[in-house]
Design a protein around this motif. Structure first.
Motif, PDB file in Angstrom:
ATOM      1  N   ALA A   1      14.078  -8.277   6.085  1.00  0.00           N
ATOM      2  CA  ALA A   1      12.658  -8.074   5.775  1.00  0.00           C
ATOM      3  C   ALA A   1      11.795  -8.356   7.005  1.00  0.00           C
ATOM      4  N   ASP A   2      12.091  -9.434   7.699  1.00  0.00           N
ATOM      5  CA  ASP A   2      11.293  -9.833   8.861  1.00  0.00           C
ATOM      6  C   ASP A   2      11.403  -8.810   9.994  1.00  0.00           C
TER       7      ASP A   2
ATOM      8  N   GLU B   1       9.490  -5.670   8.975  1.00  0.00           N
ATOM      9  CA  GLU B   1       8.036  -5.881   9.062  1.00  0.00           C
ATOM     10  C   GLU B   1       7.585  -5.809  10.522  1.00  0.00           C
ATOM     11  N   ARG B   2       8.354  -6.435  11.415  1.00  0.00           N
ATOM     12  CA  ARG B   2       8.009  -6.387  12.843  1.00  0.00           C
ATOM     13  C   ARG B   2       8.114  -4.976  13.398  1.00  0.00           C
TER      14      ARG B   2
ATOM     15  N   THR C   1       5.126  -2.945  12.380  1.00  0.00           N
ATOM     16  CA  THR C   1       3.948  -3.413  13.124  1.00  0.00           C
ATOM     17  C   THR C   1       3.988  -2.909  14.563  1.00  0.00           C
TER      18      THR C   1
ATOM     19  N   THR D   1       0.776  -1.326   5.967  1.00  0.00           N
ATOM     20  CA  THR D   1       0.769  -2.563   5.168  1.00  0.00           C
ATOM     21  C   THR D   1       1.597  -2.376   3.894  1.00  0.00           C
TER      22      THR D   1
ATOM     23  N   ARG E   1       5.309  -2.321   4.761  1.00  0.00           N
ATOM     24  CA  ARG E   1       5.801  -3.682   5.051  1.00  0.00           C
ATOM     25  C   ARG E   1       5.983  -4.466   3.756  1.00  0.00           C
ATOM     26  N   GLU E   2       4.977  -4.375   2.858  1.00  0.00           N
ATOM     27  CA  GLU E   2       5.038  -5.160   1.622  1.00  0.00           C
ATOM     28  C   GLU E   2       6.182  -4.710   0.726  1.00  0.00           C
TER      29      GLU E   2
ATOM     30  N   GLY F   1       9.633  -5.299   2.430  1.00  0.00           N
ATOM     31  CA  GLY F   1       9.861  -6.735   2.513  1.00  0.00           C
ATOM     32  C   GLY F   1      10.271  -7.299   1.153  1.00  0.00           C
TER      33      GLY F   1
END
Ligand code: HEM
Length: 131
Positions: free
Chosen positions: A97-98, A101-102, A105, A116, A119-120, A123
């Motif tokens: 997940a991390d 997300e990175r 971004t 967003t 990512r949500e 994640g």
């Protein structure tokens, strides 16, 4: 009368289509391959990440409303069956997940509302697979 939109209104198309999904997957595997914070996740994967660099963006494309080639080439395959061979701990689920997300971004921050949501949702999906 409203003109038809030239770009289909899906997360896949709004984020930029195939090149952007490929960039997200490549960034994700670059991070996984180079940052020791993802060592356990990296160790679960094959030494050669080339097949996953090709496969993940195609999977994510179909999942986000784009071309469904991956799903057509892999009938009946789903998140559960893909990951059934692996024991996914909370630690590695968080690492996935991390890193994702990175990656989003870093290479696909716009449109911000789509980035967003991606990512949500990804994640939450990944963290939900850990135990
Ligand atoms: C929650 C943590 C997760 C872990 C630990 C994990 C781990 C793995 C591993 C080890 C493989 C096999 C890769 C190889 O042989 O090198 C794999 C395959 C795959 N994973 Fe995950 N995964 C996770 C979450 C996800 C998520 C959230 C998605 C998509 C949204 C995803 C999509 C895929 C796909 C599409 C494949 C197989 C591609 C193919 O064979 O064509 N994974 N995963």
């Amino acid at each position: 009368m409203e003109q038809p939109s030239p770009v289909p209104d899906t997360p896949y198309h709004r984020l930029g289509g195939a090149p952007v999904f490929e960039a997200i997957a490549n960034r994700f595997y670059d991070l996984m391959d180079s940052d020791p914070a993802y060592a356990e996740l990296r160790a679960m994967h094959a030494a050669d990440l080339t097949p996953m660099r090709a496969s993940l963006p195609k999977f994510l494309a179909g999942w986000a409303g784009g071309p469904r080639d991956w799903f057509e080439a892999n009938p009946g395959r789903c998140m559960m069956s893909l990951h059934a061979p692996f024991t996914i701990e909370a630690l590695t689920a968080n690492q996935w997940a991390d890193a994702m997300e990175r990656a989003i971004t870093d290479v696909a921050p716009e449109p911000a509302e789509i980035a967003t949501s991606m990512r949500e949702v990804l994640g939450r999906l990944a963290r939900g697979m850990g135990r």
